[in-house]
Scaffold this active site. Sequence first.
Site, mmCIF file in Angstrom:
data_model
loop_
_atom_site.group_PDB
_atom_site.id
_atom_site.type_symbol
_atom_site.label_atom_id
_atom_site.label_comp_id
_atom_site.label_asym_id
_atom_site.label_seq_id
_atom_site.Cartn_x
_atom_site.Cartn_y
_atom_site.Cartn_z
ATOM 1 N N HIS A 61 -8.368 -4.734 -0.556
ATOM 2 C CA HIS A 61 -7.065 -4.128 -0.261
ATOM 3 C C HIS A 61 -6.175 -5.001 0.626
ATOM 4 O O HIS A 61 -4.998 -4.701 0.802
ATOM 5 C CB HIS A 61 -7.312 -2.764 0.398
ATOM 6 C CG HIS A 61 -6.102 -1.889 0.423
ATOM 7 N ND1 HIS A 61 -5.402 -1.549 -0.720
ATOM 8 C CD2 HIS A 61 -5.438 -1.289 1.445
ATOM 9 C CE1 HIS A 61 -4.373 -0.780 -0.393
ATOM 10 N NE2 HIS A 61 -4.373 -0.605 0.919
ATOM 11 N N SER B 126 0.821 -1.205 0.000
ATOM 12 C CA SER B 126 0.000 0.000 0.000
ATOM 13 C C SER B 126 0.866 1.271 0.000
ATOM 14 O O SER B 126 1.604 1.494 -0.965
ATOM 15 C CB SER B 126 -0.964 -0.081 1.197
ATOM 16 O OG SER B 126 -1.952 0.891 1.121
ATOM 17 N N ASP C 82 -10.260 -3.903 -5.075
ATOM 18 C CA ASP C 82 -9.572 -3.052 -4.105
ATOM 19 C C ASP C 82 -10.121 -1.620 -4.215
ATOM 20 O O ASP C 82 -9.931 -0.957 -5.240
ATOM 21 C CB ASP C 82 -8.056 -3.080 -4.401
ATOM 22 C CG ASP C 82 -7.233 -2.391 -3.330
ATOM 23 O OD1 ASP C 82 -7.771 -1.498 -2.650
ATOM 24 O OD2 ASP C 82 -6.054 -2.741 -3.183
#
Length: 197
Positions: free
Chosen positions: A181, A100, A150
């Site tokens: 995610h 991320s 996501d």
Amino acid sequence: MKYIFKEGNNDRTLLLLHGTGGNEEDLLPLSDMIDPEANVLSVRGNVNENGMNRYFRRVAEGVFDEDDLIKRTDELYNFLKEKSEEHNFDINQVYAVGYSNGANIAGSLLYHYQDSLKGAMLFHPMVPRRGIELPQHTGVKVFIGAGKNDPICPASEAEELRAMLEGAGVNVELYWTNLGHQLTRDEVEAAKDWYEN
Ligand code: MLT
């Protein structure tokens, strides 16, 4: 920058970069899974967003503060060089493992510096910047782990990132899950296979 360094038994170094709100402990299990023999340099993001560690500022969810991104990318690049000298690891054998926000700063290293990484495992990344030409990355390989659903790092961004990196000579493997995610064991195992081949 706060960090953990663990000396390994081979030439490679895994640069671990956590997600928003994480710290330098978070991805240690991933380095054990991917390459337990590699050196590990795990860095804590030095930007504080309401108590959450990040690697660069953002103005809103998914909207990056570009000036800060550029500045922090440069800082990380120099940190990496400095630590390679201090801990005596090969700067040309560094593989980023980022999730991320950590994947985004790793992507940004590739967007800005030619000799920054030998490879990268980017889990749920976004496109760090647009409208710039990337340096050429012959011999560099990147694994992207992305979720079709996501909501934070949309599938279209993973495709765009792949195209940009391939345009810069990077050998890219894009691995999809049908999930969101979250970082899944499946994609880490796929990254390990990719890393070993
Ligand atoms: C970012 O800000 O880097 C991305 O939106 C992902 C995240 O939430 O960390």
